[in-house]
Design an enzyme around this catalytic site. Structure first.
Site, PDB file in Angstrom:
ATOM      1  N   ARG A 278     -13.525  -8.931   0.926  1.00 31.38           N
ATOM      2  CA  ARG A 278     -12.115  -8.622   0.664  1.00 31.38           C
ATOM      3  C   ARG A 278     -11.261  -9.851   0.913  1.00 31.38           C
ATOM      4  NH1 ARG A 278     -10.105  -3.476   0.921  1.00 31.38           N
ATOM      5  NH2 ARG A 278      -8.227  -4.551   0.220  1.00 31.38           N
TER       6      ARG A 278
ATOM      7  N   ARG B 261       0.886  -1.179   0.000  1.00 35.59           N
ATOM      8  CA  ARG B 261       0.000   0.000   0.000  1.00 35.59           C
ATOM      9  C   ARG B 261       0.910   1.211   0.000  1.00 35.59           C
ATOM     10  NH1 ARG B 261      -5.467   1.171   3.327  1.00 35.59           N
ATOM     11  NH2 ARG B 261      -6.122  -0.173   1.627  1.00 35.59           N
TER      12      ARG B 261
ATOM     13  N   CYS C  70     -16.371   1.309   0.073  1.00 37.82           N
ATOM     14  CA  CYS C  70     -15.180   0.498   0.374  1.00 37.82           C
ATOM     15  C   CYS C  70     -14.831   0.551   1.857  1.00 37.82           C
ATOM     16  CB  CYS C  70     -14.013   0.951  -0.485  1.00 37.82           C
ATOM     17  SG  CYS C  70     -13.608   2.691  -0.303  1.00 37.82           S
TER      18      CYS C  70
HETATM   19  N1  NVA Z   1      -9.914   6.582  -1.401  1.00 39.94           N
HETATM   20  C1  NVA Z   1      -9.552   6.123  -0.081  1.00 39.94           C
HETATM   21  C2  NVA Z   1      -9.773   4.647   0.031  1.00 39.94           C
HETATM   22  C3  NVA Z   1      -9.509   4.050   1.374  1.00 39.94           C
HETATM   23  C4  NVA Z   1      -9.704   2.580   1.400  1.00 39.94           C
HETATM   24  C5  NVA Z   1      -8.119   6.497   0.222  1.00 39.94           C
HETATM   25  O1  NVA Z   1      -7.276   6.387  -0.682  1.00 39.94           O
HETATM   26  O2  NVA Z   1      -7.821   6.906   1.327  1.00 39.94           O
HETATM   27  N1   CP Z   2     -11.289  -0.458   1.950  1.00 36.49           N
HETATM   28  C1   CP Z   2     -10.032  -0.501   2.428  1.00 36.49           C
HETATM   29  O1   CP Z   2      -9.065  -0.700   1.701  1.00 36.49           O
HETATM   30  O2   CP Z   2      -9.957  -0.345   3.785  1.00 36.49           O
HETATM   31  P1   CP Z   2      -8.635  -0.162   4.645  1.00 36.49           P
HETATM   32  O3   CP Z   2      -8.066   1.175   4.313  1.00 36.49           O
HETATM   33  O4   CP Z   2      -9.087  -0.280   6.054  1.00 36.49           O
HETATM   34  O5   CP Z   2      -7.672  -1.258   4.261  1.00 36.49           O
END
Ligand code: NVA
Ligand code: CP
Length: 301
Positions: free
Chosen positions: A288, A102, A260
């Site tokens: 998920r 991430r 989400c």
């Molecule tokens: N668009 C949000 C999604 C979180 C799962 C973000 O990037 O923070």
């Molecule tokens: N939807 C999602 O990716 O949630 P988190 O940021 O908690 O992983």
């Protein structure tokens, strides 16, 4: 498919196969049947941003499959002190059978995939969130028994999740209408890519146009991770792009509402809708794990 960096790395056939696998894994888990198909395998999970669902679903999913997941906060590994992404990818490839990351910048996860000899999975970047969309397609299929020909209404910020949704819809043949204010449109290259694949993508400033006869509603936070400097401006600009009961009333009577998560009740969605009868958000969140287990099996088994 060797890596999953963009939703566009998946073909329709691969999505169908992954959803079948995910349904099977979900059903087996419900029956308490052990599927240790990744026994003795490890997954490195690099996180530059916060996470609840992604982190836990990958970790629990890996445990379910008999494997092991290592949570690596970027501040605790040498990337945080300047070791290159490429060197990190090469080194981790000698220890583990897959890497999920991430990242702040999409280029980082591309760089990882270029230099790793094991599969790399994008666990969210500033540009895409393919793991989310895979689970969302599983959820839509469970509720609607099909994907193609449905109308998907995105309300709000045309962000990373929206980008992946546009590609996902194009691949499976769902029509998508994105309603967002000017300046919050999804990435142009993503829209062009989806249209080139034959996707029916509409971008509008009118939430009602998106909502009309929709089968699926979707929204996400107004302030994504990394947008924290723009809180006031975003709250102002996105104020009319909320999923609420009036908007849901324009859709098909059996429309499902997705998010989400994490959600901000009273901002991008009202509490009434998020916690109401159309909402499938917690099933979606659970999916998920099932979808990612299928993905890990396909890439790492
Ligand atoms: N668009 C949000 C999604 C979180 C799962 C973000 O990037 O923070
Ligand atoms: N939807 C999602 O990716 O949630 P988190 O940021 O908690 O992983």
């Amino acid at each position: 498919m060797k890596h999953l960096i963009s939703m566009a790395d998946l073909s329709n056939e691969e999505i169908i196969e992954l959803l079948d696998m995910a349904e099977d894994l979900k059903e087996k888990r419900l029956r308490g049947k052990v599927t240790d198909l990744l026994k003795n395998k490890s997954l490195a999970m690099i996180f530059e941003k916060s996470s609840t669902r992604t982190r836990v679903s990958f970790e629990a999913g890996m445990a379910d499959l008999g494997g092991h997941a290592l949570y690596l906060n970027y501040r605790d590994i040498q990337i945080g002190r300047g070791e290159t992404v490429a060197d990190t990818a090469r080194v981790l490839s000698g220890y583990v059978h897959g890497i999920t990351a991430r990242v702040n910048s999409h280029d980082t996860v591309v760089d990882l995939a270029e230099h790793a000899s094991v599969p790399v999975i994008n666990a969210l970047s500033d540009k895409e969130h393919p793991c989310q969309i895979l689970a969302d397609l599983l959820t839509i299929q469970e509720y609607k028994n099909r994907l193609d020909g449905l109308k998907y209404a995105w309300i709000g910020d045309g962000n990373n999740v929206c980008n992946s949704a546009i590609l996902g819809c194009a691949i499976v043949g769902m029509d998508i209408v994105v309603a967002c204010p000017e300046g919050y449109e999804p990435d142009e290259d993503i829209v062009a890519q989806a249209r080139a694949m034959g996707g029916n993508v509409t971008i509008t400033n009118d939430p009602a146009e998106a909502a009309k006869d929709a089968d699926v509603f979707y929204t996400d936070v107004w302030i994504s991770m990394g947008d924290e400097d723009e809180v006031e401006k975003r709250m102002h600009d996105l104020a009319n792009y909320q999923i609420n009961s009036e908007l849901v009333a324009l859709a098909k009577h059996d429309a499902i509402v997705m998010h989400c998560l994490p959600a901000h009740r009273g901002e991008e969605i009202t509490a009434e809708v998020l916690d109401g009868p159309h909402s499938v958000v917690f099933e979606q969140a659970e999916n998920r794990m099932h979808a990612q287990k299928a993905l890990m099996l396909k890439l790492m088994a």
